[in-house]
Design an enzyme around this catalytic site. Sequence first.
Site, PDB file in Angstrom:
ATOM      1  N   ASP A 127       1.161  13.431  55.870  1.00 11.82           N
ATOM      2  CA  ASP A 127       1.819  13.284  54.586  1.00 11.82           C
ATOM      3  C   ASP A 127       3.330  13.482  54.841  1.00 11.82           C
ATOM      4  OD1 ASP A 127       2.160  13.601  51.678  1.00 11.82           O
ATOM      5  OD2 ASP A 127       2.417  15.722  52.150  1.00 11.82           O
ATOM      6  N   ASP A 129       6.338  14.464  52.120  1.00  7.99           N
ATOM      7  CA  ASP A 129       7.036  15.557  51.420  1.00  7.99           C
ATOM      8  C   ASP A 129       6.255  16.856  51.500  1.00  7.99           C
ATOM      9  OD1 ASP A 129       9.484  14.449  49.819  1.00  7.99           O
ATOM     10  OD2 ASP A 129       7.924  12.919  49.681  1.00  7.99           O
ATOM     11  N   ASP A 331       0.097  18.543  52.065  1.00 13.67           N
ATOM     12  CA  ASP A 331       0.369  19.773  51.305  1.00 13.67           C
ATOM     13  C   ASP A 331      -0.001  19.702  49.833  1.00 13.67           C
ATOM     14  OD1 ASP A 331       2.459  17.915  50.662  1.00 13.67           O
ATOM     15  OD2 ASP A 331       3.522  19.586  49.743  1.00 13.67           O
TER      16      ASP A 331
HETATM   17  O1  LIG Z   1       2.604  12.203  49.377  1.00 18.12           O
HETATM   18  P1  LIG Z   1       3.952  12.824  49.612  1.00 18.12           P
HETATM   19  O2  LIG Z   1       4.694  12.222  50.758  1.00 18.12           O
HETATM   20  O3  LIG Z   1       3.862  14.325  49.715  1.00 18.12           O
HETATM   21  O4  LIG Z   1       4.783  12.489  48.302  1.00 18.12           O
HETATM   22  C1  LIG Z   1       4.479  13.164  47.067  1.00 18.12           C
HETATM   23  C2  LIG Z   1       5.698  13.142  46.183  1.00 18.12           C
HETATM   24  O5  LIG Z   1       6.754  13.692  46.975  1.00 18.12           O
HETATM   25  C3  LIG Z   1       8.065  13.686  46.428  1.00 18.12           C
HETATM   26  O6  LIG Z   1       8.148  14.703  45.451  1.00 18.12           O
HETATM   27  C4  LIG Z   1       7.985  16.004  45.984  1.00 18.12           C
HETATM   28  O7  LIG Z   1       9.034  16.271  46.924  1.00 18.12           O
HETATM   29  C5  LIG Z   1      10.367  16.284  46.358  1.00 18.12           C
HETATM   30  C6  LIG Z   1      11.364  16.486  47.491  1.00 18.12           C
HETATM   31  O8  LIG Z   1      11.111  17.650  48.205  1.00 18.12           O
HETATM   32  C7  LIG Z   1      10.449  17.388  45.289  1.00 18.12           C
HETATM   33  O9  LIG Z   1      11.746  17.402  44.704  1.00 18.12           O
HETATM   34  C8  LIG Z   1       9.376  17.138  44.233  1.00 18.12           C
HETATM   35  O10 LIG Z   1       9.357  18.208  43.298  1.00 18.12           O
HETATM   36  C9  LIG Z   1       7.990  17.027  44.875  1.00 18.12           C
HETATM   37  O11 LIG Z   1       7.009  16.664  43.913  1.00 18.12           O
HETATM   38  C10 LIG Z   1       8.420  12.325  45.883  1.00 18.12           C
HETATM   39  O12 LIG Z   1       9.680  12.403  45.246  1.00 18.12           O
HETATM   40  C11 LIG Z   1       7.348  11.761  44.979  1.00 18.12           C
HETATM   41  O13 LIG Z   1       7.682  10.455  44.580  1.00 18.12           O
HETATM   42  C12 LIG Z   1       6.049  11.723  45.761  1.00 18.12           C
HETATM   43  O14 LIG Z   1       5.027  11.162  44.986  1.00 18.12           O
END
Ligand SMILES: O=P(O)(O)OC[C@H]1O[C@H](O[C@H]2O[C@H](CO)[C@@H](O)[C@H](O)[C@H]2O)[C@H](O)[C@@H](O)[C@@H]1O
Length: 391
Positions: A127, A129, A331
């Site tokens: 993954d 983020d 995560d």
């Molecule tokens: O599947 P992932 O790669 O984990 O993506 C899931 C979402 O991640 C991002 O949002 C998350 O991370 C951001 C940066 O650290 C944070 O600001 C936010 O609160 C988290 O939810 C991304 O911006 C989303 O579009 C993804 O869906």
Amino acid sequence: MDLKSNHNAPVLTDPVPANKSRLGMHSNLLPFTPPTAAFSSGSYLSIPRKKTIPGKLEDVRASGWVDAMQASSPPRKRLNKDMVVESSSDDTDAAYHSWVFKYPSALASFEQITNYAKGKRIALFLDYDGTLSPIVDDPDHAFMSEEMRAAVRNVAKYFPTAIISGRSRDKVYEFVGLTELYYAGSHGMDIMCPVTVSESIDGSQNHTTFTGKQGKEVNLFQPASEFIPMISEVSQSLIEITKEIKGAQVENNKFCVSVHYRNVDEKSWPNVAQLVHDTLKEFPRLRLTHGRKVLEIRPVIDWDKGKAVEFLLESLGLSDCKDVVPIYVGDDRTDEDAFKVLREGNQGYGILVSSVPKETKAFYSLRDPNEVMAFLKSLVRWKQQSTASQQ
Ligand SMILES: O=P(O)(O)OC[C@H]1O[C@H](O[C@H]2O[C@H](CO)[C@@H](O)[C@H](O)[C@H]2O)[C@H](O)[C@@H](O)[C@@H]1O
């Protein structure tokens, strides 16, 4: 998984039990069960829509959205201007220690993992983020470190490696920037994979073949392609209506939309939820999932990160092989679909990245992206040593 029968239109058509959504989620998480007619291809733009009438905040409180938003947001501590980490008190520390008995550290259990993988082929799914990059306030600044990039590049030299992210594929590629990986964006609804799978999905309207950045032929598999205009419409509408809420941010991820509330005052979270709830009422072919301080809107199709793992394994020629050990590191709640596939298939390991106890289908845990990096480096060292000892 049978690609031939599955991959043209992974739209759910089975009847739904009264209190369950089509994906087995409680119906609270869906605005309402979509009428069958709304599933016919390309028909959504002609569905007459009622004007959005703002609902009462009770809607989202009663339906459990606000509770879910709070639950997806463990206490946190600010490290610097941009970076926050989930924090813990003495109580939660104690809870973490007992939790880690159930979901042991993948670093502490490294020998156990590699003993099992000896003589087998590991396939890695990562993954982005919160796994490769730390969680930061601004989603556009979620950069991975150079050290992490080098670790991912190295591990991909030894094991087929794919990134599976909720972000759009282009965006996550922009962040990672490594051509040697496979990428699945929009929670697996946008997969770029080797061309080997093309025979089994030949004729599918959802895949196209072209020459990728590595100069090799690749397949692009997009099971929700017909939703692009709808997602763009919802995204525009949400940008408009959330303007009033300080800190709210809408991210168009091509096949899904993220509505971020990380920077919104907690008192206004129900307002964010209510706006999303009201919008979803007008789009019965879309549904909601929860991420880390983000509401994710996506098509009601039977496709998720778990399905993406199965698809990639098949396209890499690694499915139905007893000697393959898929390892998925993630995560967030959307990663649970992938953990579930591995656990139920009795294949490989899910590794949850979390510094606080969470209900999970993973087998192991790692605390944060730093531990993920240590794990990736250990895999490389182990592979190099075992190759050297065979020579
Ligand atoms: O599947 P992932 O790669 O984990 O993506 C899931 C979402 O991640 C991002 O949002 C998350 O991370 C951001 C940066 O650290 C944070 O600001 C936010 O609160 C988290 O939810 C991304 O911006 C989303 O579009 C993804 O869906």
